[in-house]
Motif scaffolding. Structure first.
Motif, short mmCIF file in Angstrom:
data_model
loop_
_atom_site.label_atom_id
_atom_site.label_comp_id
_atom_site.label_asym_id
_atom_site.label_seq_id
_atom_site.Cartn_x
_atom_site.Cartn_y
_atom_site.Cartn_z
N SER A 231 31.57 32.81 35.04
CA SER A 231 31.02 31.83 35.98
C SER A 231 31.91 30.58 36.01
CB SER A 231 29.58 31.47 35.62
OG SER A 231 29.51 31.01 34.30
N PRO A 232 33.05 30.66 36.69
CA PRO A 232 33.97 29.52 36.72
C PRO A 232 33.40 28.30 37.44
CG PRO A 232 34.75 31.27 38.16
CD PRO A 232 33.57 31.81 37.41
N GLY A 233 32.41 28.48 38.28
CA GLY A 233 31.81 27.36 38.99
C GLY A 233 31.00 26.44 38.11
N GLU A 234 30.71 26.86 36.90
CA GLU A 234 29.90 26.05 35.97
C GLU A 234 30.62 24.80 35.48
OE1 GLU A 234 26.78 26.24 34.66
OE2 GLU A 234 26.32 27.87 36.03
N THR A 235 31.92 24.73 35.65
CA THR A 235 32.66 23.59 35.09
C THR A 235 32.20 22.26 35.66
OG1 THR A 235 34.41 23.89 36.73
CG2 THR A 235 34.73 24.93 34.58
N GLY A 236 31.63 22.25 36.83
CA GLY A 236 31.14 21.02 37.42
C GLY A 236 29.77 20.61 36.94
N GLN B 249 29.55 20.71 30.68
CA GLN B 249 30.51 19.75 30.14
C GLN B 249 30.00 19.11 28.85
OE1 GLN B 249 31.02 17.09 33.43
NE2 GLN B 249 32.28 18.53 34.58
N LEU B 250 28.76 18.63 28.87
CA LEU B 250 28.22 17.96 27.70
C LEU B 250 28.03 18.92 26.53
CD1 LEU B 250 25.70 15.58 29.46
CD2 LEU B 250 27.84 14.95 28.35
N SER B 251 27.62 20.14 26.82
CA SER B 251 27.41 21.13 25.77
C SER B 251 28.71 21.45 25.05
CB SER B 251 26.80 22.40 26.37
OG SER B 251 26.66 23.39 25.39
N TYR B 252 29.75 21.74 25.80
CA TYR B 252 31.02 22.08 25.17
C TYR B 252 31.66 20.88 24.50
CZ TYR B 252 31.27 26.93 26.48
OH TYR B 252 31.04 28.28 26.56
N LEU B 253 31.52 19.70 25.07
CA LEU B 253 32.08 18.51 24.43
C LEU B 253 31.37 18.19 23.13
CD1 LEU B 253 32.80 16.24 27.51
CD2 LEU B 253 34.48 17.23 25.93
N ALA B 254 30.05 18.34 23.09
CA ALA B 254 29.31 18.07 21.85
C ALA B 254 29.75 19.03 20.75
CB ALA B 254 27.81 18.20 22.10
N VAL B 255 29.88 20.29 21.07
CA VAL B 255 30.33 21.26 20.06
C VAL B 255 31.79 21.01 19.71
CG1 VAL B 255 30.63 23.70 19.53
CG2 VAL B 255 28.62 22.95 20.77
N SER C 30 24.24 25.45 28.87
CA SER C 30 24.19 25.22 27.42
C SER C 30 23.53 26.39 26.69
CB SER C 30 23.47 23.91 27.11
OG SER C 30 22.17 23.93 27.63
N LEU C 31 22.53 27.00 27.30
CA LEU C 31 21.90 28.18 26.68
C LEU C 31 22.84 29.37 26.66
CD1 LEU C 31 18.25 28.09 28.05
CD2 LEU C 31 18.99 27.77 25.71
N VAL C 32 23.58 29.56 27.72
CA VAL C 32 24.55 30.66 27.76
C VAL C 32 25.63 30.42 26.70
CG1 VAL C 32 26.31 31.80 29.16
CG2 VAL C 32 24.10 31.23 30.16
N ARG C 33 26.09 29.18 26.56
CA ARG C 33 27.07 28.85 25.52
C ARG C 33 26.52 29.18 24.15
NH1 ARG C 33 26.60 25.94 21.68
NH2 ARG C 33 25.31 24.43 22.72
N ALA C 34 25.29 28.80 23.90
CA ALA C 34 24.67 29.08 22.60
C ALA C 34 24.56 30.59 22.37
CB ALA C 34 23.30 28.43 22.53
N MET C 35 24.21 31.33 23.39
CA MET C 35 24.09 32.78 23.26
C MET C 35 25.44 33.42 22.97
SD MET C 35 22.05 35.24 23.24
CE MET C 35 22.50 36.91 22.93
#
Length: 123
Positions: free
Chosen positions: A53-58, A63-69, A15-20
């Motif tokens: 980092s394709p392994g992050e999908t699990g 999941q929750l970070s991208y779904l919330a956004v 979630s921090l990487v997504r925010a960055m």
């Protein structure tokens, strides 16, 4: 700069990487005097994060970070528009907008929260 340092110090969770990535994309667009809708930013950030980092999908955080956004990008504008436009200091409209934020995030994250944790938030 400081955001990147914070992400590294805080452990670089999904979630921090997504925010960055969001910060980098939105600020880059602003520097180029271009508008970048939230939905486009979301999809670009998702693509970039999956490239590195394709392994992050699990990860539940990913999941929750991208779904919330996703809820904010796709559902919130529609929910917010349900309340008619009022004056400048329309308090019920402001309350509806804030409630719409929470509802949008909850509706998009609820299925994953249930599958992962077998519970929903009680609020």
């Amino acid at each position: 700069m400081f955001s990147g340092v914070y992400v590294v110090i805080a452990g670089a969770s999904a979630s921090l990487v997504r925010a960055m990535i969001f910060i980098i994309l939105r600020e880059s667009a602003a520097l180029l005097h271009r508008k970048m809708p939230l939905s486009r930013t979301l999809l670009a950030a998702l693509m970039l994060q999956l490239m590195f980092s394709p392994g992050e999908t699990g990860s539940a955080g990913f999941q929750l970070s991208y779904l919330a956004v996703g809820g904010l990008a796709f559902l919130y504008p529609r929910l917010s528009a349900l309340y008619p436009e009022g004056g400048r200091l329309d308090l019920p409209r402001k309350i509806w907008q804030l409630s719409s934020l929470g509802i949008s995030c909850q509706l998009f994250t609820a299925p994953v929260a249930w599958l992962r944790f077998r519970s929903f938030p009680k609020y």
